[in-house]
Design an enzyme around this catalytic site. Structure first.
Site, PDB file in Angstrom:
ATOM      1  CE  LYS A 227      -3.835  -2.470   2.071  1.00 41.21           C
ATOM      2  NZ  LYS A 227      -4.578  -2.930   3.240  1.00 41.21           N
TER       3      LYS A 227
ATOM      4  CD  GLN B  34      -3.541  -4.476   6.348  1.00 40.88           C
ATOM      5  OE1 GLN B  34      -3.606  -3.417   5.729  1.00 40.88           O
ATOM      6  NE2 GLN B  34      -3.942  -5.607   5.828  1.00 40.88           N
TER       7      GLN B  34
ATOM      8  CG  ASP C 118      -9.976  -0.393   4.822  1.00 36.71           C
ATOM      9  OD1 ASP C 118      -9.555  -0.913   3.782  1.00 36.71           O
ATOM     10  OD2 ASP C 118      -9.320  -0.357   5.891  1.00 36.71           O
TER      11      ASP C 118
HETATM   12  N1  GUN Z   1      -6.768  -6.957   6.015  1.00 34.39           N
HETATM   13  C1  GUN Z   1      -7.000  -7.728   4.912  1.00 34.39           C
HETATM   14  N2  GUN Z   1      -7.605  -6.995   3.944  1.00 34.39           N
HETATM   15  C2  GUN Z   1      -7.766  -5.755   4.451  1.00 34.39           C
HETATM   16  C3  GUN Z   1      -8.327  -4.557   3.924  1.00 34.39           C
HETATM   17  O1  GUN Z   1      -8.810  -4.486   2.787  1.00 34.39           O
HETATM   18  N3  GUN Z   1      -8.294  -3.479   4.755  1.00 34.39           N
HETATM   19  C4  GUN Z   1      -7.794  -3.529   6.018  1.00 34.39           C
HETATM   20  N4  GUN Z   1      -7.825  -2.425   6.759  1.00 34.39           N
HETATM   21  N5  GUN Z   1      -7.262  -4.638   6.537  1.00 34.39           N
HETATM   22  C5  GUN Z   1      -7.249  -5.728   5.748  1.00 34.39           C
END
Ligand code: GUN
Length: 284
Positions: A53, A97, A120
């Site tokens: 990211k 996350q 998200d």
């Molecule tokens: N953990 C696995 N996929 C995601 C996601 O799309 N966003 C977040 N914040 N955590 C994750």
């Protein structure tokens, strides 16, 4: 003939469009979109996702900040950080996350993020907006799946769509997005009586169960569009999806590979949401 949907290529073109828009936005306003990423603890998969990211932010020209907190961080400390980021005008998107260490309540943490910065789209306000079709952000994985379906040229309208998996992050919003495009949607899950029969009805089949190679060729209709959200390991430890690619591909009209299908799209959509959050903040 089977067409393999190239998620890497489609994601690269989405990211290039965002990069150009970001450059234009900066030239016109002097503002750069900014994403704050919080990671708590040292889960190796989370570390890889967060690194990816951050790299996407830097490739596109966003500001990004990583907050790597120790596993023993208290909920109060995490909420204090989120509150600080909510009030920082240079931060347009906040992503915490998941999964979080067991002692931290994910729901409380998600609720603390300002919905306008919730890139998200996990906050209840954004989930509610998706239900009524009036949203600023879509959750990244389902939004990425929709981009992949659009890339096939197959219209969702009137099609029988089957989503396997009912998670809050993928299955449920996925069903809603297909419904918004006038698909006739069935959601299947672990208690579904005859999963194979349900899947065989699907013109568009989206599988998000987290179970390696769960859907095989006998469960798929000839000519179906098959989207595999899984990221699993097979019996030899090799990366694979929730769909048994070898038996399903010959029957599908379009299919996503793993890796190189849905995965790269998720980050592209996160970048898109961050740009949207920035534009909304500027227009305020
Ligand atoms: N953990 C696995 N996929 C995601 C996601 O799309 N966003 C977040 N914040 N955590 C994750």
């Amino acid at each position: 003939m089977t067409n393999i949907i190239n998620g890497k290529e489609i994601s690269a073109s989405v990211k290039e469009r965002i990069r150009l828009e970001t450059e234009k936005l900066f030239n016109e306003t002097g503002v750069k979109p900014g994403l704050a990423v919080i990671i708590v603890g040292d889960d190796p998969a989370s570390r890889i996702y967060v690194n990816n990211k951050k790299k996407a932010c830097s490739d596109i020209g966003f500001n990004s900040w990583e907050y790597a907190l120790p596993a023993e961080t208290t909920e109060a400390e995490l909420l204090e950080l989120i509150n600080k980021l909510n009030n920082d005008n240079s931060v347009h998107g906040i992503l915490c996350q998941l999964p979080l260490p067991k002692h931290l309540d994910e729901k409380t943490v998600i609720d603390a993020i300002d919905p306008k910065k919730d890139v998200d789209a996990f906050h209840p306000v954004n989930v509610g907006k998706i239900m009524i079709g009036d949203y600023d952000f879509l959750p990244c994985t389902p939004a990425g799946v929709m981009e992949l379906i659009h890339s096939t040229g197959v219209s969702v309208s009137g099609k029988k769509c089957v989503v396997v998996g009912r998670s809050n992050i993928v299955g449920k919003p996925m069903a809603m997005l297909l419904l918004h495009e006038s698909g006739t949607v069935t959601i299947c899950h672990s208690r579904t009586k005859d999963l194979a029969a349900e899947c065989r009805e699907a013109d568009i089949l989206v599988v998000a169960t987290g179970v390696a190679k769960m859907v095989n060729g006998d469960m798929v209709k000839e000519g179906a569009v098959v989207i595999d959200v899984g990221m699993d390991r097979d019996e030899n430890g090799k990366l694979c999806g929730d769909v048994d690619f070898d038996s399903v591909a010959p029957k599908a009209s379009f299919i996503t590979p793993v890796p190189g299908g849905v995965g790269p799209m998720t980050i592209a959509m996160l970048m898109s949401n961050t740009l949207t959050a920035c534009k909304i903040a500027i227009c305020k």
